[in-house]
Motif scaffolding. Structure first.
Motif, PDB file in Angstrom:
ATOM      1  N   LEU A 265       0.704  -1.735   0.152  1.00 49.40           N
ATOM      2  CA  LEU A 265       0.186   0.300   0.083  1.00 49.40           C
ATOM      3  C   LEU A 265       1.071   0.856   0.385  1.00 49.40           C
ATOM      4  O   LEU A 265       0.379   2.484  -0.587  1.00 49.40           O
ATOM      5  CB  LEU A 265      -1.099   0.107   1.123  1.00 49.40           C
ATOM      6  N   SER A 266       1.816   1.144   0.395  1.00 48.59           N
ATOM      7  CA  SER A 266       2.866   2.641   1.021  1.00 48.59           C
ATOM      8  C   SER A 266       3.508   2.420  -0.583  1.00 48.59           C
ATOM      9  O   SER A 266       3.729   3.616  -1.086  1.00 48.59           O
ATOM     10  CB  SER A 266       4.314   1.921   1.897  1.00 48.59           C
ATOM     11  N   LEU A 267       4.098   1.729  -1.265  1.00 52.14           N
ATOM     12  CA  LEU A 267       4.203   2.131  -2.792  1.00 52.14           C
ATOM     13  C   LEU A 267       3.575   2.659  -3.348  1.00 52.14           C
ATOM     14  O   LEU A 267       3.349   3.242  -4.304  1.00 52.14           O
ATOM     15  CB  LEU A 267       4.726   0.397  -2.999  1.00 52.14           C
ATOM     16  N   LYS A 268       1.596   1.794  -3.219  1.00 49.59           N
ATOM     17  CA  LYS A 268       1.263   2.520  -4.305  1.00 49.59           C
ATOM     18  C   LYS A 268       1.109   3.539  -4.003  1.00 49.59           C
ATOM     19  O   LYS A 268       0.290   4.230  -5.039  1.00 49.59           O
ATOM     20  CB  LYS A 268      -0.102   0.945  -3.967  1.00 49.59           C
ATOM     21  N   THR A 269       1.106   3.789  -3.106  1.00 48.77           N
ATOM     22  CA  THR A 269       0.093   5.289  -2.460  1.00 48.77           C
ATOM     23  C   THR A 269       1.940   6.753  -3.375  1.00 48.77           C
ATOM     24  O   THR A 269       1.273   7.325  -3.912  1.00 48.77           O
ATOM     25  CB  THR A 269       0.351   5.672  -1.219  1.00 48.77           C
ATOM     26  N   GLU A 270       3.068   6.287  -3.189  1.00 49.75           N
ATOM     27  CA  GLU A 270       3.464   7.547  -3.600  1.00 49.75           C
ATOM     28  C   GLU A 270       3.244   6.495  -4.968  1.00 49.75           C
ATOM     29  O   GLU A 270       3.940   7.883  -5.562  1.00 49.75           O
ATOM     30  CB  GLU A 270       5.094   6.680  -2.902  1.00 49.75           C
ATOM     31  N   ASN A 271       3.590   6.055  -5.427  1.00 48.53           N
ATOM     32  CA  ASN A 271       3.638   5.679  -7.126  1.00 48.53           C
ATOM     33  C   ASN A 271       1.796   6.686  -7.578  1.00 48.53           C
ATOM     34  O   ASN A 271       2.443   7.773  -8.828  1.00 48.53           O
ATOM     35  CB  ASN A 271       2.722   4.540  -7.707  1.00 48.53           C
ATOM     36  N   LEU A 272       0.995   6.287  -7.130  1.00 51.40           N
ATOM     37  CA  LEU A 272      -0.220   7.520  -7.204  1.00 51.40           C
ATOM     38  C   LEU A 272       0.388   8.542  -7.332  1.00 51.40           C
ATOM     39  O   LEU A 272      -0.159   9.685  -7.765  1.00 51.40           O
ATOM     40  CB  LEU A 272      -1.426   7.205  -6.493  1.00 51.40           C
ATOM     41  N   VAL A 273       0.860   9.105  -6.079  1.00 53.71           N
ATOM     42  CA  VAL A 273       1.582  11.070  -5.563  1.00 53.71           C
ATOM     43  C   VAL A 273       2.138  11.429  -6.978  1.00 53.71           C
ATOM     44  O   VAL A 273       1.868  12.073  -7.844  1.00 53.71           O
ATOM     45  CB  VAL A 273       1.868  10.874  -4.754  1.00 53.71           C
ATOM     46  N   LYS A 274       3.384  10.435  -7.549  1.00 55.51           N
ATOM     47  CA  LYS A 274       3.884  10.656  -8.077  1.00 55.51           C
ATOM     48  C   LYS A 274       3.549  10.603 -10.125  1.00 55.51           C
ATOM     49  O   LYS A 274       4.013  11.453 -10.166  1.00 55.51           O
ATOM     50  CB  LYS A 274       5.820  10.048  -8.931  1.00 55.51           C
ATOM     51  N   GLU A 275       2.393   9.749  -9.830  1.00 58.63           N
ATOM     52  CA  GLU A 275       1.812   9.459 -11.152  1.00 58.63           C
ATOM     53  C   GLU A 275       0.629  11.142 -11.524  1.00 58.63           C
ATOM     54  O   GLU A 275       0.666  10.964 -12.794  1.00 58.63           O
ATOM     55  CB  GLU A 275       1.025   8.136 -11.456  1.00 58.63           C
ATOM     56  N   SER A 276       0.342  11.566 -10.940  1.00 56.57           N
ATOM     57  CA  SER A 276      -0.092  12.240 -10.863  1.00 56.57           C
ATOM     58  C   SER A 276      -0.068  14.129 -11.003  1.00 56.57           C
ATOM     59  O   SER A 276      -0.589  15.184 -11.081  1.00 56.57           O
ATOM     60  CB  SER A 276      -2.222  12.341  -9.773  1.00 56.57           C
ATOM     61  N   THR A 277       0.706  14.152 -10.829  1.00 62.54           N
ATOM     62  CA  THR A 277       2.308  16.338 -10.746  1.00 62.54           C
ATOM     63  C   THR A 277       1.916  16.073 -12.099  1.00 62.54           C
ATOM     64  O   THR A 277       2.127  15.183 -13.449  1.00 62.54           O
ATOM     65  CB  THR A 277       2.803  14.949  -9.695  1.00 62.54           C
ATOM     66  N   GLY A 278       2.450  17.303 -12.452  1.00 63.58           N
ATOM     67  CA  GLY A 278       2.945  17.864 -14.093  1.00 63.58           C
ATOM     68  C   GLY A 278       1.588  18.813 -13.857  1.00 63.58           C
ATOM     69  O   GLY A 278       1.794  19.783 -15.276  1.00 63.58           O
ATOM     70  N   ALA A 279       0.844  18.955 -13.170  1.00 65.15           N
ATOM     71  CA  ALA A 279      -0.144  20.392 -13.404  1.00 65.15           C
ATOM     72  C   ALA A 279       0.340  21.699 -14.145  1.00 65.15           C
ATOM     73  O   ALA A 279       0.172  22.369 -14.649  1.00 65.15           O
ATOM     74  CB  ALA A 279      -1.054  20.265 -12.489  1.00 65.15           C
ATOM     75  N   THR A 280       1.324  21.526 -12.505  1.00 70.67           N
ATOM     76  CA  THR A 280       1.684  23.389 -12.824  1.00 70.67           C
ATOM     77  C   THR A 280       2.499  23.496 -14.499  1.00 70.67           C
ATOM     78  O   THR A 280       2.939  24.558 -14.959  1.00 70.67           O
ATOM     79  CB  THR A 280       2.733  23.357 -11.028  1.00 70.67           C
ATOM     80  N   GLU A 281       3.548  22.662 -14.432  1.00 71.18           N
ATOM     81  CA  GLU A 281       4.214  22.418 -15.482  1.00 71.18           C
ATOM     82  C   GLU A 281       3.204  22.106 -17.091  1.00 71.18           C
ATOM     83  O   GLU A 281       3.500  23.306 -17.814  1.00 71.18           O
ATOM     84  CB  GLU A 281       5.358  20.914 -15.873  1.00 71.18           C
ATOM     85  N   LYS A 282       2.143  22.277 -17.141  1.00 69.90           N
ATOM     86  CA  LYS A 282       1.334  22.323 -17.995  1.00 69.90           C
ATOM     87  C   LYS A 282       1.218  23.145 -18.373  1.00 69.90           C
ATOM     88  O   LYS A 282       0.712  24.312 -19.667  1.00 69.90           O
ATOM     89  CB  LYS A 282       0.119  21.113 -18.123  1.00 69.90           C
ATOM     90  N   ILE A 283       0.180  24.069 -17.302  1.00 71.31           N
ATOM     91  CA  ILE A 283      -0.066  25.682 -17.044  1.00 71.31           C
ATOM     92  C   ILE A 283       1.103  26.345 -17.478  1.00 71.31           C
ATOM     93  O   ILE A 283       0.968  27.433 -18.476  1.00 71.31           O
ATOM     94  CB  ILE A 283      -0.228  25.692 -15.324  1.00 71.31           C
ATOM     95  N   ILE A 284       2.156  26.557 -16.892  1.00 72.61           N
ATOM     96  CA  ILE A 284       3.200  27.650 -17.177  1.00 72.61           C
ATOM     97  C   ILE A 284       3.551  27.421 -18.816  1.00 72.61           C
ATOM     98  O   ILE A 284       3.722  28.289 -19.343  1.00 72.61           O
ATOM     99  CB  ILE A 284       4.531  27.930 -16.380  1.00 72.61           C
ATOM    100  N   ASP A 285       3.385  25.955 -18.859  1.00 66.38           N
ATOM    101  CA  ASP A 285       4.125  25.741 -20.724  1.00 66.38           C
ATOM    102  C   ASP A 285       3.060  27.015 -21.545  1.00 66.38           C
ATOM    103  O   ASP A 285       3.246  27.367 -22.202  1.00 66.38           O
ATOM    104  CB  ASP A 285       3.954  24.716 -20.741  1.00 66.38           C
ATOM    105  N   PHE A 286       1.488  26.426 -20.791  1.00 66.21           N
ATOM    106  CA  PHE A 286       0.433  26.949 -21.735  1.00 66.21           C
ATOM    107  C   PHE A 286       0.107  28.590 -21.357  1.00 66.21           C
ATOM    108  O   PHE A 286      -0.023  29.506 -22.919  1.00 66.21           O
ATOM    109  CB  PHE A 286      -0.814  26.146 -21.283  1.00 66.21           C
ATOM    110  N   LEU A 287       1.027  28.662 -20.764  1.00 67.68           N
ATOM    111  CA  LEU A 287       0.144  30.426 -20.219  1.00 67.68           C
ATOM    112  C   LEU A 287       2.161  30.846 -21.252  1.00 67.68           C
ATOM    113  O   LEU A 287       2.114  32.843 -21.046  1.00 67.68           O
ATOM    114  CB  LEU A 287       0.289  30.764 -18.864  1.00 67.68           C
ATOM    115  N   LYS A 288       3.065  30.684 -21.412  1.00 71.98           N
ATOM    116  CA  LYS A 288       4.505  31.054 -21.833  1.00 71.98           C
ATOM    117  C   LYS A 288       4.145  31.451 -23.112  1.00 71.98           C
ATOM    118  O   LYS A 288       3.633  31.234 -23.670  1.00 71.98           O
ATOM    119  CB  LYS A 288       5.580  29.743 -22.161  1.00 71.98           C
ATOM    120  N   PRO A 289       4.399  32.696 -23.424  1.00 71.74           N
ATOM    121  CA  PRO A 289       4.631  33.849 -24.466  1.00 71.74           C
ATOM    122  C   PRO A 289       5.060  33.097 -26.057  1.00 71.74           C
ATOM    123  O   PRO A 289       6.035  32.201 -25.964  1.00 71.74           O
ATOM    124  CB  PRO A 289       5.289  35.014 -24.881  1.00 71.74           C
ATOM    125  N   ARG A 290       4.292  32.380 -26.631  1.00 64.17           N
ATOM    126  CA  ARG A 290       4.659  32.114 -27.986  1.00 64.17           C
ATOM    127  C   ARG A 290       5.296  33.071 -29.125  1.00 64.17           C
ATOM    128  O   ARG A 290       5.558  34.339 -29.047  1.00 64.17           O
ATOM    129  CB  ARG A 290       3.337  31.567 -28.853  1.00 64.17           C
TER     130      ARG A 290
END
Length: 290
Positions: A265-290
């Motif tokens: 369960l501990s391993l599954k919990t850590e993996n769930l959090v790791k797999e759910s990251t990345g939202a901040t990077e997606k938003i920043i990338d979207f907002l960067k001037p093109r």
């Protein structure tokens, strides 16, 4: 506020849709965004009487939503300027984990053991947990960090656990104590790093506190039954690392299951959090001037 600060970009988070602020920001020429937006079918935006509220949403320049159902609900009212990104809080707790500060007092109290950490608890949570803690604290030390650290509430908790409990501020190395009561603000995130199982409070009032904070350290999480407004709780339950309880019997059976399957369960919990990251990077990338 808008006239004074003259923002060029304005961000609202999750459920926050402040009509007057959004209107004034748009009048000033600012771009307005909703970050980690979360919608449910029962929200007024999607009701027959929700026309005025939908107009507020249509003033937003872009939505960065947490889940697919939120994206589809926006589409159902003809709002297409949205991107599925996930929840930025997953990124935040990863940063918190990197910045954990050592706590010598907790280390001394635990003597190398891992704890059952009760975070942001309310009286309803503490009443449910009382028998379990009295029984299990003999073998698994307990850290309780209540939501309300008023003197009255601290005394209520102390009354439940008698001579087994000591306040963090006054613990002096007494080896006879098995429950540490955190009586100050700002220590909970660090306390989770010393845990093996977590109980997160607020689930009896519908105001569940942040279950991601313990999960980032691999702690399976137990919480109360009212978690409808918190989709991460259902995700944790679906994956099998979150446990919703409303009786002492359910609490006891969940506890036994977690102890039996703790490593997996501990391993599954850590993996769930790791797999759910990345939202901040997606938003920043979207907002960067093109």
């Amino acid at each position: 506020f808008i006239a004074h600060f003259k923002p060029t970009h304005v961000f609202f988070v999750k459920y926050e849709f402040w009509t007057n602020y959004i209107s004034e920001a748009k009048k000033s020429g600012a771009k307005v965004f909703s970050v980690s937006a979360l919608f449910r079918k029962g929200h007024r935006f999607f009701k027959w009487y929700g026309g005025q509220f939908r107009e507020t949403l249509r003033k937003m320049d872009y939505f960065f939503v947490q889940n697919e159902s939120s994206l589809q609900l926006l589409k159902s009212i003809e709002i297409e300027n949205a991107l599925l990104c996930g929840d930025t809080r997953f990124d935040r707790v990863i940063e918190n984990r990197k910045n954990v500060q050592p706590d010598e007092k907790i280390q001394q109290f635990l003597q190398g053991k891992k704890a059952f950490v009760v975070g942001s608890s309310w009286p309803e949570d503490e009443a449910l947990l009382e028998k379990l803690i009295l029984k299990e604290s003999k073998s698994i030390p307990v850290i309780i960090a209540p939501h309300d650290i008023s003197e009255n509430h601290l005394q209520q908790i102390e009354k439940r656990f008698g001579n087994l409990i000591s306040r963090y501020s006054s613990w002096n190395g007494d080896a006879g104590k098995s429950i540490l009561l955190i009586d100050s603000i700002g220590k909970l995130a660090n306390a989770y790093s010393f845990g093996r199982i977590a109980y997160v409070g607020g689930g009896f009032s519908g105001s569940l506190h942040n279950i991601l904070e313990p999960a980032v350290f691999g702690l399976p999480v137990i919480f109360g039954p009212k978690h409808k407004r918190f989709p991460e709780a259902q995700t944790f339950m679906d994956v099998g690392v979150g446990f919703s309880v409303d009786t002492e019997e359910k609490l006891a059976s969940s506890w036994e299951f977690i102890l039996e399957e703790e490593k997996a369960l501990s391993l599954k919990t850590e993996n769930l959090v790791k797999e759910s990251t990345g939202a901040t990077e997606k938003i920043i990338d979207f907002l960067k001037p093109r």
